[in-house]
Design an enzyme around this catalytic site. Structure first.
Site, mmCIF file in Angstrom:
data_model
loop_
_atom_site.group_PDB
_atom_site.id
_atom_site.type_symbol
_atom_site.label_atom_id
_atom_site.label_comp_id
_atom_site.label_asym_id
_atom_site.label_seq_id
_atom_site.Cartn_x
_atom_site.Cartn_y
_atom_site.Cartn_z
ATOM 1 N N ASN A 49 -2.578 -10.838 17.196
ATOM 2 C CA ASN A 49 -1.586 -10.724 16.133
ATOM 3 C C ASN A 49 -0.482 -9.777 16.579
ATOM 4 O OD1 ASN A 49 -2.483 -8.092 15.687
ATOM 5 N ND2 ASN A 49 -2.836 -8.364 13.509
ATOM 6 N N ARG A 79 -4.642 -19.212 12.433
ATOM 7 C CA ARG A 79 -3.242 -18.795 12.512
ATOM 8 C C ARG A 79 -2.843 -18.682 13.982
ATOM 9 N NH1 ARG A 79 -2.127 -13.021 10.149
ATOM 10 N NH2 ARG A 79 -3.221 -12.442 12.070
ATOM 11 N N ASN A 118 0.820 -1.217 0.000
ATOM 12 C CA ASN A 118 0.000 0.000 0.000
ATOM 13 C C ASN A 118 0.849 1.259 0.000
ATOM 14 O OD1 ASN A 118 -2.464 1.734 0.645
ATOM 15 N ND2 ASN A 118 -1.235 2.058 2.502
ATOM 16 N N ARG A 133 -0.150 -12.465 2.856
ATOM 17 C CA ARG A 133 -0.983 -11.597 3.688
ATOM 18 C C ARG A 133 -0.849 -10.229 3.052
ATOM 19 N NH1 ARG A 133 0.325 -7.422 7.492
ATOM 20 N NH2 ARG A 133 -1.250 -7.163 9.124
ATOM 21 N N ARG A 188 -8.463 5.195 1.496
ATOM 22 C CA ARG A 188 -7.728 4.501 0.420
ATOM 23 C C ARG A 188 -6.685 5.377 -0.266
ATOM 24 N NH1 ARG A 188 -12.802 1.691 -0.457
ATOM 25 N NH2 ARG A 188 -12.522 -0.426 0.321
ATOM 26 N N ASP A 190 1.762 6.977 0.168
ATOM 27 C CA ASP A 190 0.704 6.110 -0.343
ATOM 28 C C ASP A 190 0.823 5.864 -1.844
ATOM 29 O OD1 ASP A 190 -1.615 4.754 0.804
ATOM 30 O OD2 ASP A 190 -2.736 5.862 -0.730
ATOM 31 N N ASP A 200 -0.950 -6.634 3.599
ATOM 32 C CA ASP A 200 -0.944 -5.639 4.667
ATOM 33 C C ASP A 200 -1.793 -4.422 4.280
ATOM 34 O OD1 ASP A 200 0.403 -4.470 7.153
ATOM 35 O OD2 ASP A 200 0.965 -2.970 5.652
ATOM 36 N N GLU A 217 -5.574 -8.006 5.137
ATOM 37 C CA GLU A 217 -5.705 -7.416 6.463
ATOM 38 C C GLU A 217 -6.693 -6.259 6.401
ATOM 39 O OE1 GLU A 217 -3.800 -4.758 9.952
ATOM 40 O OE2 GLU A 217 -3.421 -4.404 7.834
HETATM 41 C C1 QV4 Z 1 4.785 9.360 12.704
HETATM 42 C C2 QV4 Z 1 3.684 10.198 13.324
HETATM 43 C C3 QV4 Z 1 2.640 10.549 12.253
HETATM 44 C C4 QV4 Z 1 3.356 11.285 11.130
HETATM 45 C C5 QV4 Z 1 4.533 10.459 10.598
HETATM 46 C C6 QV4 Z 1 5.319 11.231 9.588
HETATM 47 O O1 QV4 Z 1 3.055 9.460 14.373
HETATM 48 O O2 QV4 Z 1 1.615 11.346 12.806
HETATM 49 O O3 QV4 Z 1 2.430 11.494 10.089
HETATM 50 O O4 QV4 Z 1 5.414 10.048 11.653
HETATM 51 O O5 QV4 Z 1 6.270 10.424 8.966
HETATM 52 C C7 QV4 Z 1 5.022 4.105 12.491
HETATM 53 C C8 QV4 Z 1 4.863 4.911 13.757
HETATM 54 C C9 QV4 Z 1 4.175 6.218 13.528
HETATM 55 C C10 QV4 Z 1 4.896 6.967 12.455
HETATM 56 C C11 QV4 Z 1 4.856 6.099 11.214
HETATM 57 C C12 QV4 Z 1 5.502 6.734 10.023
HETATM 58 O O6 QV4 Z 1 4.159 4.184 14.736
HETATM 59 O O7 QV4 Z 1 4.172 6.969 14.705
HETATM 60 O O8 QV4 Z 1 4.196 8.165 12.199
HETATM 61 O O9 QV4 Z 1 5.522 4.866 11.483
HETATM 62 O O10 QV4 Z 1 6.872 6.867 10.240
HETATM 63 C C13 QV4 Z 1 3.046 -0.669 11.778
HETATM 64 C C14 QV4 Z 1 2.823 0.039 13.105
HETATM 65 C C15 QV4 Z 1 2.703 1.517 12.918
HETATM 66 C C16 QV4 Z 1 3.909 2.038 12.157
HETATM 67 C C17 QV4 Z 1 3.916 1.344 10.803
HETATM 68 C C18 QV4 Z 1 5.047 1.789 9.894
HETATM 69 O O11 QV4 Z 1 1.653 -0.474 13.705
HETATM 70 O O12 QV4 Z 1 2.669 2.142 14.204
HETATM 71 O O13 QV4 Z 1 3.837 3.435 12.030
HETATM 72 O O14 QV4 Z 1 4.082 -0.064 11.026
HETATM 73 O O15 QV4 Z 1 6.274 1.635 10.497
HETATM 74 C C19 QV4 Z 1 -4.771 0.505 11.069
HETATM 75 C C20 QV4 Z 1 -4.682 -0.057 9.662
HETATM 76 C C21 QV4 Z 1 -3.989 -1.401 9.622
HETATM 77 C C22 QV4 Z 1 -2.675 -1.390 10.406
HETATM 78 C C23 QV4 Z 1 -2.957 -0.887 11.816
HETATM 79 C C24 QV4 Z 1 -1.702 -0.796 12.648
HETATM 80 O O16 QV4 Z 1 -5.963 -0.152 9.067
HETATM 81 O O17 QV4 Z 1 -3.746 -1.731 8.277
HETATM 82 O O18 QV4 Z 1 -3.562 0.394 11.766
HETATM 83 N N1 QV4 Z 1 -2.005 -2.684 10.393
HETATM 84 C C25 QV4 Z 1 -0.946 -3.013 9.403
HETATM 85 C C26 QV4 Z 1 0.211 -3.788 10.025
HETATM 86 C C27 QV4 Z 1 0.970 -2.869 10.954
HETATM 87 C C28 QV4 Z 1 1.618 -1.753 10.163
HETATM 88 C C29 QV4 Z 1 0.809 -1.285 9.036
HETATM 89 C C30 QV4 Z 1 -0.408 -1.841 8.703
HETATM 90 C C31 QV4 Z 1 1.418 -0.317 8.140
HETATM 91 O O19 QV4 Z 1 -0.262 -4.944 10.637
HETATM 92 O O20 QV4 Z 1 1.948 -3.581 11.688
HETATM 93 O O21 QV4 Z 1 1.845 -0.624 11.039
HETATM 94 O O22 QV4 Z 1 2.179 -1.076 7.197
HETATM 95 O O23 QV4 Z 1 -5.778 -0.158 11.802
HETATM 96 CA CA CA Z 2 -3.699 3.632 -0.100
#
Ligand code: QV4
Ligand code: CA
Length: 475
Positions: A313, A352, A115, A210, A173, A182, A212, A248
């Site tokens: 998870n 899982r 994504n 999976r 999206r 994005d 993501d 997911e």
């Molecule tokens: C920070 C600030 C933001 C700012 C940004 C600027 O907080 O406000 O805009 O910097 O760059 C991390 C940090 C987050 C940081 C971001 C970008 O936590 O603070 O933003 O990186 O640098 C995992 C973690 C996220 C992490 C992300 C990327 O959970 O915390 O973000 O990896 O490193 C929703 C979705 C669902 C998602 C879920 C967590 O619908 O799809 O949230 N789950 C999947 C994965 C998950 C992963 C992602 C999606 C993203 O299972 O592990 O997020 O790939 O519900």
């Molecule tokens: Ca998107």
């Protein structure tokens, strides 16, 4: 001819919903953050002998290196390129793992992060796991290559460029999820690059993906990518086998985006499952195990043959993602075993099992400020090996829930009762329940904690609460 047509129809019907596990193997395990070398060993020494069907692995492609905080697990959800190289290992180690696991009939499912790329604040340079140059500010990823026009900035209509409101389908999206750049998946070029990455993995021998952050991609864009994918490698899979797909999508209700919007592409994660089961096993909100009689679709879950289910998870075990406080994890070992045991005994969904590493939680105002801590690692950031103790548990802070006796035995139980109906439900109106799986297995749960509630048992946990089960293989 008729038989042939029927076969073709069945094949089409199953297609991407079929996990492709070897017959008689009905669960996969998420070996979160494990090194490829350790997964290869685990397939051979433990997973194959104990009937595990496959492994969900952490993202294998190049990611940004985050040093503040120090090497968080979530850096792997910030791609820099589709080269195969991460803290889990390099391309050769990846290929070696897939070959060795496939050769013992344990298949590999890749966590595909398609994504987005890294966060907008990711800076520039060569600070990525394969040393690729990138410039997040300019949206430049020459190792793919992607550049500015391959991202959704123009399409996103929020002022911040971020997802601000989950009830607006377009921004969910087309805007950035927590700052992550994005991708414009409406472009054939982007779809082709993503498909090229996934086809490379299929050629190496993986069995599925999976997807993501699927909620953040249009179902039609995902379909366009999937339509470009090859059939699985015939060295291990029958010709014409489609990759297993599970998306997911966190759908706990209350948002316009529904899990069912994605059924055309494959299975979907059912997040209500772990959230509800945790509430029942914890006996919160007046819930009790006797209410599990109509567990599954009867609880408002998606259709069983579209569901990928789990108790916890890698996100919700540490307060990321969704599910809330009810989620059970290895930290609540006794209740956790009961929940995983129930999941594996019950016919609903494709199951899982989670396998974690330990970290020290530090709750401040109800939030674990250590939710970022990465896998057990050495001073240079390299991930520690999974060592195996004499009693078959894991060392180096790897929890290895999948090796817990009760969980491993229930993985085997599920294989033995595969295809058998849910039967002969019994409950005491409280937290003692029992049911059968046709004429092959039965299970008894006792989650009442009053004195004298203990009954005969094959094994019991530290208190009165326990699971008893038995199964027989009928020739
Ligand atoms: C920070 C600030 C933001 C700012 C940004 C600027 O907080 O406000 O805009 O910097 O760059 C991390 C940090 C987050 C940081 C971001 C970008 O936590 O603070 O933003 O990186 O640098 C995992 C973690 C996220 C992490 C992300 C990327 O959970 O915390 O973000 O990896 O490193 C929703 C979705 C669902 C998602 C879920 C967590 O619908 O799809 O949230 N789950 C999947 C994965 C998950 C992963 C992602 C999606 C993203 O299972 O592990 O997020 O790939 O519900
Ligand atoms: Ca998107």
């Amino acid at each position: 001819m008729k038989a042939l047509l029927l076969l073709v129809a069945v094949g089409l019907c199953w297609a991407q919903y079929n996990p492709n596990t070897k017959s008689g193997r009905t669960s996969i395990v998420h070996l979160f953050e494990w090194r490829w070398a350790d997964i290869a060993l685990e397939c051979e020494r433990y997973l194959a002998p104990n009937g595990f069907g496959g492994v969900q692995i952490s993202p294998p492609n190049e990611n940004i290196i985050v040093t503040n905080p120090w090497r968080p697990w979530w850096e792997r959800y910030q791609p820099i390129s589709y080269k195969l190289g991460t803290r889990s290992g390099n391309e050769n180690e990846f290929k070696n793992m897939v070959t060795r696991c496939n050769n013992v009939g344990v298949y590999i499912y890749v966590d595909a992060v398609i994504n987005h790329m890294c966060g907008s604040g990711g800076g520039s340079g060569n600070g990525a796991t394969c040393g690729s140059y990138f410039n997040a500010g300019n949206e430049d990823f020459p190792s793919v290559p992607y550049s500015k026009s391959d991202f959704n900035d123009g399409k996103c209509k929020t002022g911040s460029g971020e997802i601000e409101n989950y009830s607006d389908v377009n921004q969910v999206r087309d805007c950035r999820l927590v700052g992550l750049l994005d991708l414009a998946l409406e472009k054939d070029y982007v779809r082709s690059k993503v498909a090229e990455y996934m086809n490379n993995l299929i050629d190496i021998g993986v069995a599925g993906f999976r997807l993501d952050a699927s909620k953040h991609m249009w179902p039609g864009d995902i379909k366009a990518v999937l339509d470009k994918l090859k059939n699985l490698n015939t060295q291990w899979f029958p010709s014409g086998t489609r990759p297993f797909i599970f998306q997911e999508v966190i759908d706990l209700g209350g948002e316009p985006i529904k899990a069912s919007d994605y059924f055309g592409n494959g299975r979907v994660t059912e997040f209500k499952y772990g959230a509800k089961l945790g509430t029942v096993i914890r006996k919160w909100n007046g819930e009790k195990m006797s209410y599990l009689k109509n567990w599954g679709e009867g609880w408002g879950f998606i259709a069983s043959d579209r569901a990928l289910v789990f108790v916890d998870n890698h996100d919700n075990q540490r307060g990321h993602g969704a599910g809330g406080a009810s989620i059970l994890t290895f930290f609540d070992a006794r209740l956790y075993k009961m929940a995983v045991g129930f999941m594996l005994a019950h016919p609903y969904g494709f199951t899982r099992v989670m396998s974690s590493y330990r970290w020290t939680r530090n709750f401040q105002n109800g939030q674990d400020v250590n939710d970022w801590i990465g896998p057990p690692s050495n001073g240079d950031g390299s991930t520690k090996a999974v060592t195996i103790n004499a009693d078959s548990t894991c060392g180096n802070d790897w929890v290895c829930e999948h090796r817990w006796r009760q969980i491993r035995n229930m993985v085997i139980f599920r294989n033995v009762v595969d295809g058998q109906p849910f039967s002969n439900w019994w409950d005491n109106g409280s937290n003692q329940v029992a049911f059968g799986r046709g004429n092959r297995g039965f299970i008894v749960f006792n989650n009442d904690d009053w004195n004298g509630a203990r009954t005969s048992e094959e094994y019991a946990d530290e208190s009165h609460q326990h699971i008893t089960f038995g199964s027989r293989v009928i020739p």
